[in-house]
Enzyme design. Structure first.
Site, mmCIF file in Angstrom:
data_model
loop_
_atom_site.group_PDB
_atom_site.id
_atom_site.type_symbol
_atom_site.label_atom_id
_atom_site.label_comp_id
_atom_site.label_asym_id
_atom_site.label_seq_id
_atom_site.Cartn_x
_atom_site.Cartn_y
_atom_site.Cartn_z
ATOM 1 N N ASP A 88 -7.034 3.701 -0.898
ATOM 2 C CA ASP A 88 -7.113 5.169 -0.879
ATOM 3 C C ASP A 88 -7.512 5.646 0.516
ATOM 4 O O ASP A 88 -8.288 4.992 1.211
ATOM 5 C CB ASP A 88 -8.137 5.631 -1.927
ATOM 6 N N GLY A 89 -6.962 6.790 0.890
ATOM 7 C CA GLY A 89 -7.377 7.432 2.133
ATOM 8 C C GLY A 89 -6.326 7.460 3.239
ATOM 9 O O GLY A 89 -6.620 7.895 4.351
ATOM 10 N N ASN A 90 -5.108 7.043 2.918
ATOM 11 C CA ASN A 90 -4.060 7.065 3.956
ATOM 12 C C ASN A 90 -3.798 8.478 4.463
ATOM 13 O O ASN A 90 -3.656 8.703 5.669
ATOM 14 C CB ASN A 90 -2.734 6.511 3.402
ATOM 15 N N ARG A 106 -13.309 6.114 -8.791
ATOM 16 C CA ARG A 106 -12.523 6.248 -10.025
ATOM 17 C C ARG A 106 -11.600 5.052 -10.166
ATOM 18 O O ARG A 106 -11.201 4.447 -9.169
ATOM 19 C CB ARG A 106 -11.612 7.490 -9.953
ATOM 20 N N GLU A 123 1.925 8.167 -11.499
ATOM 21 C CA GLU A 123 1.642 9.564 -11.145
ATOM 22 C C GLU A 123 2.146 9.913 -9.735
ATOM 23 O O GLU A 123 2.368 11.078 -9.421
ATOM 24 C CB GLU A 123 0.131 9.854 -11.212
ATOM 25 N N ASN A 124 2.325 8.897 -8.897
ATOM 26 C CA ASN A 124 2.726 9.167 -7.507
ATOM 27 C C ASN A 124 4.125 9.789 -7.387
ATOM 28 O O ASN A 124 4.475 10.356 -6.354
ATOM 29 C CB ASN A 124 2.657 7.896 -6.647
ATOM 30 N N TRP A 125 4.936 9.718 -8.470
ATOM 31 C CA TRP A 125 6.252 10.391 -8.417
ATOM 32 C C TRP A 125 6.084 11.895 -8.259
ATOM 33 O O TRP A 125 7.008 12.586 -7.841
ATOM 34 C CB TRP A 125 7.058 10.114 -9.696
ATOM 35 N N ARG A 182 -12.257 0.057 -4.198
ATOM 36 C CA ARG A 182 -11.525 1.295 -3.911
ATOM 37 C C ARG A 182 -12.074 1.869 -2.619
ATOM 38 O O ARG A 182 -13.278 2.135 -2.520
ATOM 39 C CB ARG A 182 -11.669 2.317 -5.043
ATOM 40 N N GLU A 223 -16.546 -6.450 -11.279
ATOM 41 C CA GLU A 223 -17.523 -5.756 -10.442
ATOM 42 C C GLU A 223 -16.758 -4.717 -9.624
ATOM 43 O O GLU A 223 -15.594 -4.929 -9.273
ATOM 44 C CB GLU A 223 -18.205 -6.749 -9.486
HETATM 45 C C1 FPP Z 1 -3.381 6.311 -1.224
HETATM 46 O O1 FPP Z 1 -3.676 7.133 -0.132
HETATM 47 C C2 FPP Z 1 -2.241 5.485 -0.934
HETATM 48 C C3 FPP Z 1 -1.087 5.461 -1.662
HETATM 49 C C4 FPP Z 1 -0.833 6.284 -2.857
HETATM 50 C C5 FPP Z 1 0.031 4.606 -1.295
HETATM 51 C C6 FPP Z 1 -0.400 3.319 -0.728
HETATM 52 C C7 FPP Z 1 0.736 2.743 -0.061
HETATM 53 C C8 FPP Z 1 0.695 1.933 1.021
HETATM 54 C C9 FPP Z 1 -0.526 1.447 1.682
HETATM 55 C C10 FPP Z 1 1.944 1.506 1.605
HETATM 56 C C11 FPP Z 1 2.542 0.344 0.893
HETATM 57 C C12 FPP Z 1 3.154 0.725 -0.353
HETATM 58 C C13 FPP Z 1 4.396 1.192 -0.492
HETATM 59 C C14 FPP Z 1 4.858 1.732 -1.798
HETATM 60 C C15 FPP Z 1 5.321 1.215 0.652
HETATM 61 P P1 FPP Z 1 -3.464 8.682 -0.288
HETATM 62 O O2 FPP Z 1 -2.121 9.012 0.231
HETATM 63 O O3 FPP Z 1 -3.721 9.096 -1.695
HETATM 64 O O4 FPP Z 1 -4.584 9.215 0.657
HETATM 65 P P2 FPP Z 1 -5.426 10.546 0.512
HETATM 66 O O5 FPP Z 1 -6.220 10.431 -0.754
HETATM 67 O O6 FPP Z 1 -6.284 10.520 1.734
HETATM 68 O O7 FPP Z 1 -4.460 11.687 0.514
#
Ligand code: FPP
Length: 237
Positions: free
Chosen positions: A16-18, A190, A63-65, A184, A203
């Protein structure tokens, strides 16, 4: 006395956090995902080095769709590109790739690459990297229940034989042990529909670091925290 520190056999990670990472740098969200792939590569190497046998990444949830179409498309492209680029290095380090989740919703092209990487890395024995794609726990349980119900309907399974092991055996994760440790990143605490059945006795560890910045040291720290925990599985020591 055995003083060897226990290494988790299976570590599962909610990356999480990209998006926040990209925003902080004034970049597009997609740049965060690209950096996230680099973190997957780094973490897999660290895990293999530490002796972890299964490493699961929550890469795309059901849900990511619902994300903007451009972001979904970019993630699909990144997935295909990463498979092409990473396969040789995965083979070279003895990594086997397995996919969990329902894959018929992906395009034919994506499905082709998923099958390809599973086949190309099938001999890997050092570590299994599991990618959860179009995955959610509730959907996985729904599919497992349908499959069990069909067997009962056909008369090949007695209702009395439905026990915990049989349910586990009908999940996508039947080929591996339950996670010992769930990480996470980004400070969120969560499970978000991830391995809910399987993580019953896991854990949990929630570092503040955003996924693209998650380092080998952060992974080592997670294992140290795990080692210090007292796992009793509901019993008394
Ligand atoms: C969560 O960060 C990340 C994701 C939903 C996707 C994770 C995917 C990768 C690391 C790339 C490899 C996977 C694929 C399918 C190519 P977020 O985007 O929810 O970050 P945010 O909460 O800061 O917005």
């Amino acid at each position: 006395m055995n003083t060897a520190k226990p290494i988790p056999q299976h570590v599962a990670i909610i990356m999480d956090g990209n998006g926040r990472w990209a925003k902080r740098q004034g970049k597009e969200r997609t740049e965060g995902h690209i950096a996230g792939v680099e973190t997957i590569r780094r973490t897999l190497r660290a895990a293999a080095k530490q002796g972890v046998k299964y490493l699961t990444f929550y890469a795309f949830s059901t849900e990511n769709w619902g994300r903007p179409e451009a972001e979904v498309n970019a993630l699909m492209e990144l997935l295909c590109k990463s498979i092409i680029c990473e396969t040789p290095a995965l083979k070279e380090q003895g990594a086997r790739v397995r996919i969990i989740g329902e894959r018929s919703r992906f395009s034919e092209k994506v499905q082709h690459y998923l099958t390809q990487i599973e086949q190309d890395t099938a001999e890997g024995e050092r570590i299994t990297m599991v990618l959860a794609l179009n995955y959610s726990s509730r959907d996985e349980l729904r599919r497992a229940m349908q499959s069990i119900a069909n067997k009962v309907k056909e008369g090949t399974l007695a209702v009395e034989s439905i026990d915990e092991k049989l349910i586990s055996d009908h999940l996508d994760t039947a080929f591996m042990p339950d996670p010992d440790l769930v990480i996470r990143t980004s400070g969120e605490q969560r499970l978000s529909n991830f391995l809910m059945w399987q993580a019953s006795y896991a854990e949990f560890y929630f570092p503040e670091v955003l996924w693209p910045d998650f380092s080998e040291e952060d992974f080592a720290e997670a294992l140290e925290v795990y080692t210090a925990r007292d796992r009793r599985f509901g019993k008394v020591k």
